[in-house]
Design a protein around this motif. Structure first.
Motif, mmCIF file in Angstrom:
data_model
loop_
_atom_site.group_PDB
_atom_site.id
_atom_site.type_symbol
_atom_site.label_atom_id
_atom_site.label_comp_id
_atom_site.label_asym_id
_atom_site.label_seq_id
_atom_site.Cartn_x
_atom_site.Cartn_y
_atom_site.Cartn_z
ATOM 1 N N GLN A 32 0.826 -1.201 0.000
ATOM 2 C CA GLN A 32 0.000 0.000 0.000
ATOM 3 C C GLN A 32 0.864 1.255 0.000
ATOM 4 O O GLN A 32 0.579 2.222 -0.705
ATOM 5 N N LEU A 33 1.943 1.226 0.771
ATOM 6 C CA LEU A 33 2.865 2.361 0.797
ATOM 7 C C LEU A 33 3.473 2.582 -0.581
ATOM 8 O O LEU A 33 3.579 3.729 -1.054
ATOM 9 N N TYR A 34 3.876 1.512 -1.221
ATOM 10 C CA TYR A 34 4.446 1.612 -2.567
ATOM 11 C C TYR A 34 3.437 2.209 -3.539
ATOM 12 O O TYR A 34 3.770 3.093 -4.342
ATOM 13 N N ARG A 35 2.185 1.757 -3.476
ATOM 14 C CA ARG A 35 1.146 2.287 -4.367
ATOM 15 C C ARG A 35 0.944 3.783 -4.130
ATOM 16 O O ARG A 35 0.760 4.553 -5.078
ATOM 17 N N GLU A 36 0.994 4.189 -2.867
ATOM 18 C CA GLU A 36 0.830 5.613 -2.547
ATOM 19 C C GLU A 36 2.007 6.425 -3.085
ATOM 20 O O GLU A 36 1.822 7.542 -3.583
ATOM 21 N N GLN A 37 3.205 5.855 -3.001
ATOM 22 C CA GLN A 37 4.373 6.554 -3.535
ATOM 23 C C GLN A 37 4.281 6.727 -5.050
ATOM 24 O O GLN A 37 4.744 7.726 -5.598
ATOM 25 N N MET A 38 3.688 5.765 -5.716
ATOM 26 C CA MET A 38 3.594 5.781 -7.167
ATOM 27 C C MET A 38 2.366 6.531 -7.679
ATOM 28 O O MET A 38 2.258 6.793 -8.873
ATOM 29 N N ASP A 39 1.449 6.870 -6.808
ATOM 30 C CA ASP A 39 0.195 7.513 -7.203
ATOM 31 C C ASP A 39 0.350 9.039 -7.155
ATOM 32 O O ASP A 39 0.551 9.611 -6.081
ATOM 33 N N PRO A 40 0.240 9.727 -8.283
ATOM 34 C CA PRO A 40 0.403 11.189 -8.283
ATOM 35 C C PRO A 40 -0.713 11.932 -7.567
ATOM 36 O O PRO A 40 -0.580 13.129 -7.301
ATOM 37 N N SER A 41 -1.802 11.238 -7.239
ATOM 38 C CA SER A 41 -2.924 11.895 -6.561
ATOM 39 C C SER A 41 -2.917 11.673 -5.047
ATOM 40 O O SER A 41 -3.830 12.130 -4.353
ATOM 41 N N THR A 42 -1.906 10.987 -4.521
ATOM 42 C CA THR A 42 -1.844 10.732 -3.081
ATOM 43 C C THR A 42 -1.794 12.054 -2.314
ATOM 44 O O THR A 42 -0.931 12.898 -2.583
ATOM 45 N N PRO A 43 -2.706 12.268 -1.345
ATOM 46 C CA PRO A 43 -2.681 13.522 -0.576
ATOM 47 C C PRO A 43 -1.432 13.610 0.296
ATOM 48 O O PRO A 43 -0.884 12.592 0.731
ATOM 49 N N LEU A 44 -0.987 14.819 0.547
ATOM 50 C CA LEU A 44 0.075 15.026 1.525
ATOM 51 C C LEU A 44 -0.345 14.451 2.869
ATOM 52 O O LEU A 44 -1.517 14.518 3.251
ATOM 53 N N SER A 45 0.606 13.889 3.587
ATOM 54 C CA SER A 45 0.289 13.311 4.892
ATOM 55 C C SER A 45 -0.136 14.409 5.861
ATOM 56 O O SER A 45 0.211 15.586 5.702
ATOM 57 N N ALA A 46 -0.869 14.012 6.890
ATOM 58 C CA ALA A 46 -1.353 14.961 7.896
ATOM 59 C C ALA A 46 -0.191 15.671 8.579
ATOM 60 O O ALA A 46 -0.291 16.850 8.935
ATOM 61 N N PHE A 47 0.920 14.944 8.767
ATOM 62 C CA PHE A 47 2.075 15.557 9.411
ATOM 63 C C PHE A 47 2.567 16.766 8.623
ATOM 64 O O PHE A 47 2.793 17.843 9.172
ATOM 65 N N HIS A 48 2.740 16.609 7.328
ATOM 66 C CA HIS A 48 3.257 17.704 6.518
ATOM 67 C C HIS A 48 2.209 18.786 6.295
ATOM 68 O O HIS A 48 2.531 19.984 6.268
ATOM 69 N N ARG A 49 0.956 18.389 6.201
ATOM 70 C CA ARG A 49 -0.107 19.374 5.974
ATOM 71 C C ARG A 49 -0.226 20.355 7.134
ATOM 72 O O ARG A 49 -0.572 21.517 6.929
ATOM 73 N N GLN A 50 0.056 19.895 8.361
ATOM 74 C CA GLN A 50 -0.113 20.797 9.500
ATOM 75 C C GLN A 50 0.776 22.037 9.379
ATOM 76 O O GLN A 50 0.432 23.100 9.903
ATOM 77 N N PHE A 51 1.898 21.911 8.683
ATOM 78 C CA PHE A 51 2.788 23.057 8.488
ATOM 79 C C PHE A 51 2.450 23.810 7.200
ATOM 80 O O PHE A 51 2.462 25.036 7.165
#
Length: 226
Positions: A32-51
């Motif tokens: 699943q992590l690999y698919r998310e890395q390869m998917d251009p539509s994957t949302p930014l993680s909550a950790f990074h979004r907070q900043f």
């Protein structure tokens, strides 16, 4: 010095093997992590979004330092245009491996040395700079931290997230050179015979914020304005 350089070369070899196996197995036990890395539509993680959500900008340029062969930040935001520049010291090796297996990540990793980012990028050219489980590989992680801050625009954020005492935990295997550790709630870098108070060292550059997370050392620096 010869022994150190040999150990470093072995570390580079082991890191390359790890990622070659990851790519060949499409993430192995973490598909699943690999698919998310390869998917251009994957949302930014909550950790990074907070900043990123704190920045009053319609377009955010991100620098991912030590990203490996493919960034793991996510790539989209519901309200902002996102540009990610992913970097790694071993970008050339990773590019060859990706070509070998016919894999084309949506964000290609480019070469940059975390300890000399200014050789590749202009100062004050990113809105958000981050490193995740990568700076403990550096020969001089404090220099890398300062370089990351240099790349950030005034008033913007640099974030760092690393597993606590990872080098010690792994017996200094591979590229692990340093440990991140919290002491009395504050971040330090250490290895045998050396210790660096990160908060004290970075105080001239901006405001430090600790983000609690089990088994990890996580902090952000808001770069001084002007």
């Amino acid at each position: 010095m010869k022994m150190f350089n040999l150990r470093r070369q072995i570390g580079i070899f082991l890191e390359s093997i790890y990622w070659r196996r990851w790519i060949a197995a499409a993430g192995g036990r973490l598909p699943q992590l690999y698919r998310e890395q390869m998917d251009p539509s994957t949302p930014l993680s909550a950790f990074h979004r907070q900043f990123i959500d704190r920045l009053p900008l319609p377009r955010v340029r991100i620098l991912d330092v030590g990203a490996g062969p493919m960034t793991n930040l996510g790539k989209t935001h519901p309200e902002k245009e996102i540009e990610i520049v992913a970097t790694d010291l071993l970008a050339g090796r990773y590019a060859r491996t990706l070509r070998r297996y016919g894999v084309r990540p949506p964000v290609p990793t480019v070469y940059a040395d975390a300890e000399n980012l200014a050789a590749v990028f202009a100062e004050n050219s990113f809105d958000y700079v981050t490193a995740n489980n990568s700076l403990d590989h550096c020969r001089n992680p404090l220099k890398a931290l300062v370089e990351m801050i240099r790349m950030a625009r005034p008033g913007c954020y640099v974030t760092v997230r690393h597993r606590e005492n990872e080098a010690r935990r792994t017996g200094y295997l591979g590229l692990h050179e340093w440990n991140f550790q919290l002491k009395n709630g504050m971040p330090f870098l250490w290895r045998a015979g050396e210790e660096i108070d990160i908060a004290a060292a970075l105080a001239p550059y901006g405001r430090l914020e600790i983000i609690p997370e089990d088994l990890h050392v996580v902090f952000a620096i808001c770069k001084n304005a002007g």
